[in-house]
Design an enzyme around this catalytic site. Structure first.
Site, PDB file in Angstrom:
ATOM      1  N   LYS A   1      -7.907   8.780   4.028  1.00 12.91           N
ATOM      2  CA  LYS A   1      -7.796   7.327   3.843  1.00 12.91           C
ATOM      3  C   LYS A   1      -7.577   6.650   5.187  1.00 12.91           C
ATOM      4  O   LYS A   1      -6.709   7.025   5.958  1.00 12.91           O
ATOM      5  CB  LYS A   1      -6.613   6.999   2.925  1.00 12.91           C
ATOM      6  CG  LYS A   1      -6.413   5.501   2.705  1.00 12.91           C
ATOM      7  CD  LYS A   1      -5.352   5.222   1.656  1.00 12.91           C
ATOM      8  CE  LYS A   1      -3.964   5.098   2.213  1.00 12.91           C
ATOM      9  NZ  LYS A   1      -3.731   3.916   3.046  1.00 12.91           N
TER      10      LYS A   1
ATOM     11  N   ASP B   1      -9.262   1.715   2.983  1.00 12.49           N
ATOM     12  CA  ASP B   1      -8.206   0.971   2.278  1.00 12.49           C
ATOM     13  C   ASP B   1      -7.942  -0.350   2.993  1.00 12.49           C
ATOM     14  O   ASP B   1      -6.958  -0.492   3.707  1.00 12.49           O
ATOM     15  CB  ASP B   1      -6.953   1.871   2.254  1.00 12.49           C
ATOM     16  CG  ASP B   1      -5.745   1.219   1.606  1.00 12.49           C
ATOM     17  OD1 ASP B   1      -5.916   0.269   0.840  1.00 12.49           O
ATOM     18  OD2 ASP B   1      -4.622   1.700   1.873  1.00 12.49           O
TER      19      ASP B   1
ATOM     20  N   LYS C   1      -8.171  -3.400   1.281  1.00 14.67           N
ATOM     21  CA  LYS C   1      -7.612  -4.335   0.285  1.00 14.67           C
ATOM     22  C   LYS C   1      -8.149  -5.757   0.473  1.00 14.67           C
ATOM     23  O   LYS C   1      -7.417  -6.702   0.756  1.00 14.67           O
ATOM     24  CB  LYS C   1      -6.077  -4.358   0.367  1.00 14.67           C
ATOM     25  CG  LYS C   1      -5.411  -3.006   0.117  1.00 14.67           C
ATOM     26  CD  LYS C   1      -3.898  -3.146   0.043  1.00 14.67           C
ATOM     27  CE  LYS C   1      -3.195  -1.835  -0.221  1.00 14.67           C
ATOM     28  NZ  LYS C   1      -3.172  -0.913   0.919  1.00 14.67           N
TER      29      LYS C   1
ATOM     30  N   ASP D   1     -10.654 -12.426  -0.909  1.00  9.10           N
ATOM     31  CA  ASP D   1     -11.264 -13.605  -0.287  1.00  9.10           C
ATOM     32  C   ASP D   1     -12.170 -14.243  -1.335  1.00  9.10           C
ATOM     33  O   ASP D   1     -12.146 -13.852  -2.502  1.00  9.10           O
ATOM     34  CB  ASP D   1     -12.058 -13.160   0.967  1.00  9.10           C
ATOM     35  CG  ASP D   1     -12.070 -14.236   2.058  1.00  9.10           C
ATOM     36  OD1 ASP D   1     -12.384 -15.397   1.720  1.00  9.10           O
ATOM     37  OD2 ASP D   1     -11.786 -13.918   3.221  1.00  9.10           O
TER      38      ASP D   1
ATOM     39  N   THR E   1       3.275  -1.653  -4.451  1.00  8.10           N
ATOM     40  CA  THR E   1       4.531  -0.999  -4.844  1.00  8.10           C
ATOM     41  C   THR E   1       5.723  -1.612  -4.117  1.00  8.10           C
ATOM     42  O   THR E   1       6.856  -1.460  -4.548  1.00  8.10           O
ATOM     43  CB  THR E   1       4.468   0.519  -4.574  1.00  8.10           C
ATOM     44  OG1 THR E   1       3.870   0.727  -3.307  1.00  8.10           O
ATOM     45  CG2 THR E   1       3.661   1.233  -5.617  1.00  8.10           C
TER      46      THR E   1
ATOM     47  N   ARG F   1       2.815  10.569   5.166  1.00  8.21           N
ATOM     48  CA  ARG F   1       3.839  11.194   6.001  1.00  8.21           C
ATOM     49  C   ARG F   1       4.243  12.613   5.623  1.00  8.21           C
ATOM     50  O   ARG F   1       4.459  13.432   6.535  1.00  8.21           O
ATOM     51  CB  ARG F   1       5.061  10.263   6.088  1.00  8.21           C
ATOM     52  CG  ARG F   1       4.790   9.064   6.979  1.00  8.21           C
ATOM     53  CD  ARG F   1       5.758   7.931   6.716  1.00  8.21           C
ATOM     54  NE  ARG F   1       5.537   7.326   5.412  1.00  8.21           N
ATOM     55  CZ  ARG F   1       6.211   6.275   4.932  1.00  8.21           C
ATOM     56  NH1 ARG F   1       7.166   5.730   5.657  1.00  8.21           N
ATOM     57  NH2 ARG F   1       5.927   5.775   3.751  1.00  8.21           N
TER      58      ARG F   1
HETATM   59  O1  C5P Z   1       3.310   8.189   4.058  1.00 11.65           O
HETATM   60  P1  C5P Z   1       3.036   7.875   2.614  1.00 11.65           P
HETATM   61  O2  C5P Z   1       2.711   9.111   1.796  1.00 11.65           O
HETATM   62  O3  C5P Z   1       4.132   7.041   1.989  1.00 11.65           O
HETATM   63  O4  C5P Z   1       1.699   7.012   2.654  1.00 11.65           O
HETATM   64  C1  C5P Z   1       1.186   6.386   1.521  1.00 11.65           C
HETATM   65  C2  C5P Z   1      -0.054   5.625   1.886  1.00 11.65           C
HETATM   66  O5  C5P Z   1      -0.476   4.891   0.748  1.00 11.65           O
HETATM   67  C3  C5P Z   1       0.155   4.593   2.993  1.00 11.65           C
HETATM   68  O6  C5P Z   1      -1.070   4.524   3.710  1.00 11.65           O
HETATM   69  C4  C5P Z   1       0.421   3.306   2.245  1.00 11.65           C
HETATM   70  O7  C5P Z   1       0.003   2.167   2.949  1.00 11.65           O
HETATM   71  C5  C5P Z   1      -0.451   3.500   1.017  1.00 11.65           C
HETATM   72  N1  C5P Z   1      -0.047   2.727  -0.143  1.00 11.65           N
HETATM   73  C6  C5P Z   1       1.219   2.797  -0.707  1.00 11.65           C
HETATM   74  N2  C5P Z   1       1.515   2.036  -1.806  1.00 11.65           N
HETATM   75  C7  C5P Z   1       0.595   1.225  -2.322  1.00 11.65           C
HETATM   76  C8  C5P Z   1      -0.679   1.172  -1.762  1.00 11.65           C
HETATM   77  C9  C5P Z   1      -0.971   1.941  -0.652  1.00 11.65           C
HETATM   78  O8  C5P Z   1       2.062   3.548  -0.259  1.00 11.65           O
HETATM   79  N3  C5P Z   1       0.895   0.536  -3.387  1.00 11.65           N
END
Ligand code: C5P
Length: 229
Positions: free
Chosen positions: A31, A58, A60, A63, A117, A208
């Site tokens: 992603k 991603d 998002k 517009d 979220t 992460r």
């Molecule tokens: O590091 P981590 O596993 O928390 O990364 C989650 C990824 O998913 C990040 O790129 C974050 O921006 C994305 N994301 C999220 N919650 C959302 C939409 C996207 O954590 N509702």
């Protein structure tokens, strides 16, 4: 079978390529979000496609309908396999984007973002959006489905309700995944890969816990092992 998408949340193409070359034997999907794409642009997608990976771009989009439709077209034309837009852009925006691009890209996954979220009840109240975040997710997902989207991004807590309401074919893409023992970071509503997979997630997005692990390959292998349990 739930698929793993690794979030390449890094600043540069060089860093991304290093991570991808490490994980490449194990991971099929990456992603690319606003952080990396704003810094590096289409070159990052080109690098991933050249190496044979699937790309979730991603960005998002939100517009006017024509602009989102054209942006989705640009994203697909540079090689993205999955793109997303905000459900709060409304039915016309989603329908225009889907109708414009589906004929040329029949296999593309066109995914709507429901409620971020990070947006809890207080944000919905501030914006005068009725109901709880869960109510809003279901409502926005219904709108997105009726407008032709293939699925939604949602937290693991909503998978079951979404699949029940909109059927197993309607895809759910789930971030906020934490394997047992890994740091929660700033994620609030989390589940393990196995829990999300048991609930029917089509894709899980993991950043992460893999990217920042001492051994990213072992961390990715552990997630994949959970998904195939
Ligand atoms: O590091 P981590 O596993 O928390 O990364 C989650 C990824 O998913 C990040 O790129 C974050 O921006 C994305 N994301 C999220 N919650 C959302 C939409 C996207 O954590 N509702």
């Amino acid at each position: 079978m739930t698929k793993l998408i690794v979030a390449l949340d890094v600043d540069s193409l060089a860093e991304a390529e290093k991570a991808v070359d490490k994980l490449g034997g194990k991971v099929e999907w990456f992603k690319v979000g606003k952080q990396l794409f704003t810094a590096e642009g289409p070159a990052i997608v080109a690098m991933l496609k050249k190496k044979g990976f699937k790309v979730f771009l991603d960005l998002k989009f939100h517009d006017i309908p024509n602009t989102v439709a054209q942006a989705v077209k640009s994203a697909l034309s540079i090689g993205a396999d999955m793109v997303n837009f905000h459900a709060t852009g409304g039915s016309e925006m989603i329908r225009t984007a889907v109708e414009k691009n589906r004929p040329s890209y029949p296999d593309a996954e066109l995914i709507a973002v429901t409620v971020l979220t990070s947006s809890g009840q207080s944000v919905l109240d501030e914006l005068q959006i009725a109901g709880t975040p869960e109510d809003a997710v279901l409502r926005f997902a219904g709108l997105a489905k009726n407008a032709g989207a293939d699925g939604v991004v949602c937290s693991a807590l909503e998978i079951e309700a979404l699949k029940k309401a909109y059927g197993s074919e309607f895809k759910v893409v789930v971030p906020g995944i934490r394997p047992k023992g890994s740091s929660v970071d700033d994620q609030k509503r989390i589940m393990t890969p196995k829990q999300a997979s048991d609930l029917g997630a089509d894709y899980i997005v993991v950043g992460r816990p893999i990217m920042k692990a001492a051994d990213p390959v072992a961390a990715a292998e552990a997630v994949l092992a959970e998904l195939s349990m």
